[in-house]
Design a protein around this motif. Structure first.
Motif: not given
Length: 226
Positions: A130, A132, A191-192, A194-195, A215, A217-218
């Motif tokens: 996902e 940013p 989790v990232e 930004h998410l 990462r 954000d998956d």
């Protein structure tokens, strides 16, 4: 054929021996007893579906909550751990070595906003990031580490299905893990940033894994205590 036969026998034997090492398997398929299963049989073929009993209890409780809040919702598990020995690396993860860590897939919907149960963007649930949004927090934005597992894998992104993130379910999973999940021993969620910001979730246990790790954000990374 001999290798396949020996490997299959060894994998079957692991189910009997794993409890002696404090590990139990997560469901490889839907068995009607819970709404939790591995995202792909491949994880089971590779014997990456083993966790501690405490982690299994937490994962089952998460799946139960998700199905209560959103009926007919299946929670998909990704990488967990091998059946034997603490400290044995589960490449490419830095910390999946003791059965206390589990990755959980995001939830997705179609272009019309209809939830797609049991569906992920990539065939194995990983590497469909996902990206940013403009103005998001990017703690690794100005770094260019030579030794890192933080792969962007830009060449793969066009191959994945363009499915939007189902934000309500993904948000509820993060909220439950950081709140009620504490009662099941959940102590860390990766989790990232930004998410987490985009989904509007914040808690002490929701953390950034660092710029040298993969990462997040998956998928969601969850961890229980000993």
């Amino acid at each position: 054929m001999l290798f396949i036969a020996l490997y299959a026998a060894g994998s079957g034997l692991s189910y009997a021996v794993a409890p002696a090492f404090g590990r139990v398997p997560l469901p490889c398929f839907s068995d009607g007893s819970s709404r939790l299963r591995m995202q792909s049989p491949l994880f089971c073929v590779l014997n990456r579906q083993f966790v501690t009993p405490k982690m299994r209890e937490a994962a089952l409780a998460l799946s139960q909550r998700m199905n209560e809040a959103f009926p007919q919702t299946t929670t998909l598990a990704l990488d967990a751990n091998f059946p034997f020995f603490d400290g044995f690396p589960l490449f490419p993860h830095l910390s999946h070595s003791d059965g206390r860590k589990l990755d959980v897939a995001f939830f997705y919907e179609d272009a019309e906003g209809r939830f797609l149960d049991g569906t992920t963007r990539s065939p194995i649930g990983y590497f469909a990031f996902e990206e940013p949004r403009a103005g998001s927090v990017l703690p690794c934005g100005n770094r260019d580490d030579l030794l890192t597992l933080r792969w962007n894998l830009g060449f793969l992104q066009p191959l994945w299905r363009p499915l939007p993130l189902e934000q309500r379910r993904t948000r509820e999973a993060l909220r439950w893990l950081s709140d009620e999940g504490r009662g099941f021993g959940v102590e860390k969620i990766f989790v990232e940033p930004h998410l987490a910001e985009r989904l509007g979730v914040a808690a002490e246990s929701i953390r950034f894994q660092g710029c040298r790790a993969a990462r997040h954000d998956d998928h969601i990374h969850m961890q229980v205590g000993k």
